[in-house]
Motif scaffolding. Structure first.
Motif, short mmCIF file in Angstrom:
data_model
loop_
_atom_site.label_atom_id
_atom_site.label_comp_id
_atom_site.label_asym_id
_atom_site.label_seq_id
_atom_site.Cartn_x
_atom_site.Cartn_y
_atom_site.Cartn_z
N CYS A 157 40.32 14.33 51.92
CA CYS A 157 41.62 13.82 52.35
C CYS A 157 41.98 12.59 51.52
O CYS A 157 42.83 11.81 51.90
CB CYS A 157 41.57 13.46 53.83
SG CYS A 157 40.41 12.13 54.18
N HIS A 158 41.32 12.45 50.40
CA HIS A 158 41.54 11.33 49.47
C HIS A 158 43.02 11.25 49.06
O HIS A 158 43.64 12.26 48.75
CB HIS A 158 40.65 11.58 48.24
CG HIS A 158 40.74 10.55 47.16
ND1 HIS A 158 40.37 10.83 45.87
CD2 HIS A 158 41.13 9.27 47.17
CE1 HIS A 158 40.54 9.75 45.13
NE2 HIS A 158 41.00 8.78 45.90
N MET B 167 32.18 7.05 51.20
CA MET B 167 32.67 8.43 51.19
C MET B 167 33.55 8.67 49.98
O MET B 167 33.54 9.75 49.39
CB MET B 167 33.44 8.68 52.49
CG MET B 167 33.47 10.12 52.90
SD MET B 167 31.83 10.80 53.16
CE MET B 167 31.89 12.15 52.01
N LEU B 168 34.30 7.67 49.57
CA LEU B 168 35.18 7.84 48.41
C LEU B 168 34.38 8.13 47.14
O LEU B 168 34.87 8.76 46.21
CB LEU B 168 36.07 6.60 48.22
CG LEU B 168 37.30 6.54 49.13
CD1 LEU B 168 37.94 5.17 49.08
CD2 LEU B 168 38.32 7.61 48.74
N ASP B 169 33.13 7.68 47.12
CA ASP B 169 32.28 8.00 45.97
C ASP B 169 32.15 9.51 45.79
O ASP B 169 31.84 9.99 44.71
CB ASP B 169 30.88 7.40 46.16
CG ASP B 169 30.89 5.89 45.97
OD1 ASP B 169 31.88 5.37 45.41
OD2 ASP B 169 29.92 5.24 46.39
N CYS B 170 32.35 10.24 46.86
CA CYS B 170 32.22 11.71 46.80
C CYS B 170 33.54 12.40 46.51
O CYS B 170 33.61 13.62 46.46
CB CYS B 170 31.69 12.25 48.12
SG CYS B 170 30.22 11.44 48.70
N GLU C 19 41.87 1.49 42.87
CA GLU C 19 42.06 0.39 43.82
C GLU C 19 42.75 0.85 45.10
O GLU C 19 42.43 0.40 46.19
CB GLU C 19 42.99 -0.66 43.20
CG GLU C 19 42.36 -1.55 42.17
CD GLU C 19 41.58 -2.68 42.82
OE1 GLU C 19 42.23 -3.58 43.36
OE2 GLU C 19 40.35 -2.63 42.77
N THR C 20 43.71 1.74 44.92
CA THR C 20 44.56 2.13 46.04
C THR C 20 44.04 3.36 46.77
O THR C 20 44.70 3.87 47.68
CB THR C 20 45.98 2.44 45.52
OG1 THR C 20 45.87 3.43 44.49
CG2 THR C 20 46.65 1.20 44.96
N SER C 21 42.87 3.85 46.38
CA SER C 21 42.32 5.05 47.02
C SER C 21 42.01 4.79 48.49
O SER C 21 41.45 3.77 48.85
CB SER C 21 41.02 5.47 46.34
OG SER C 21 41.27 6.01 45.08
N ARG C 22 42.39 5.77 49.31
CA ARG C 22 42.04 5.73 50.73
C ARG C 22 41.70 7.13 51.19
O ARG C 22 42.09 8.11 50.57
CB ARG C 22 43.25 5.23 51.58
CG ARG C 22 43.64 3.80 51.40
CD ARG C 22 42.60 2.81 51.88
NE ARG C 22 42.15 3.07 53.25
CZ ARG C 22 42.71 2.55 54.34
NH1 ARG C 22 43.73 1.75 54.26
NH2 ARG C 22 42.22 2.84 55.55
N LEU C 23 40.97 7.18 52.29
CA LEU C 23 40.81 8.45 52.97
C LEU C 23 41.98 8.54 53.93
O LEU C 23 42.14 7.67 54.80
CB LEU C 23 39.48 8.49 53.73
CG LEU C 23 38.22 8.46 52.85
CD1 LEU C 23 36.98 8.36 53.72
CD2 LEU C 23 38.14 9.67 51.95
N SER C 24 42.79 9.56 53.77
CA SER C 24 44.03 9.58 54.56
C SER C 24 43.77 9.78 56.05
O SER C 24 44.63 9.50 56.87
CB SER C 24 45.00 10.63 54.03
OG SER C 24 44.43 11.92 54.09
N CYS C 25 42.57 10.23 56.40
CA CYS C 25 42.27 10.38 57.83
C CYS C 25 42.00 9.03 58.47
O CYS C 25 41.89 8.93 59.69
CB CYS C 25 41.09 11.32 58.06
SG CYS C 25 39.52 10.70 57.44
#
Ligand code: FES
Length: 106
Positions: A48-49, A70-73, A80-86
């Protein structure tokens, strides 16, 4: 509230969302391609990145505990702006939120 998903090719999908729902759930409910949400929002899959638009990073807040790991996966480059959308829950302040979708999530 409104959420705008921008695909890698620039296609914008604007959907109506409920306050309290997550950006991931909203994408699934509206068949927005690019968000998979395999684990159902329990921070176990990184499918859900998304990238929060620069204008919205403050409003969306910082990453939650465990999100970094988790974002490492994630399948795509983590920025910088990466998020897990959940992990982004919609509030009235996030009305009009713009998120950018990575190329693929597998
Ligand atoms: Fe699996 Fe977000 S839906 S980490």
């Amino acid at each position: 509230v409104k959420v705008i998903y921008v695909a890698k090719d620039g296609t914008r999908t604007e959907v109506k969302a409920q306050v309290g729902d997550t950006v991931m759930q909203t994408a699934l409910d509206n068949d927005v391609a690019g968000i998979v949400g395999e684990c159902g929002g329990s921070m176990m899959c990184a499918t859900c990145h998304c990238y929060v638009d620069d204008a919205w990073t403050d409003a969306a807040g910082p990453r939650k505990d465990g999100e970094d790991d988790m974002l490492d996966c994630a399948a795509d480059e983590v920025k910088e702006t990466s998020r897990l959308s959940c992990q982004i829950q919609l509030t009235p302040e996030l009305n009009g939120l713009v998120v950018h979708l990575p190329e693929d999530q597998v």
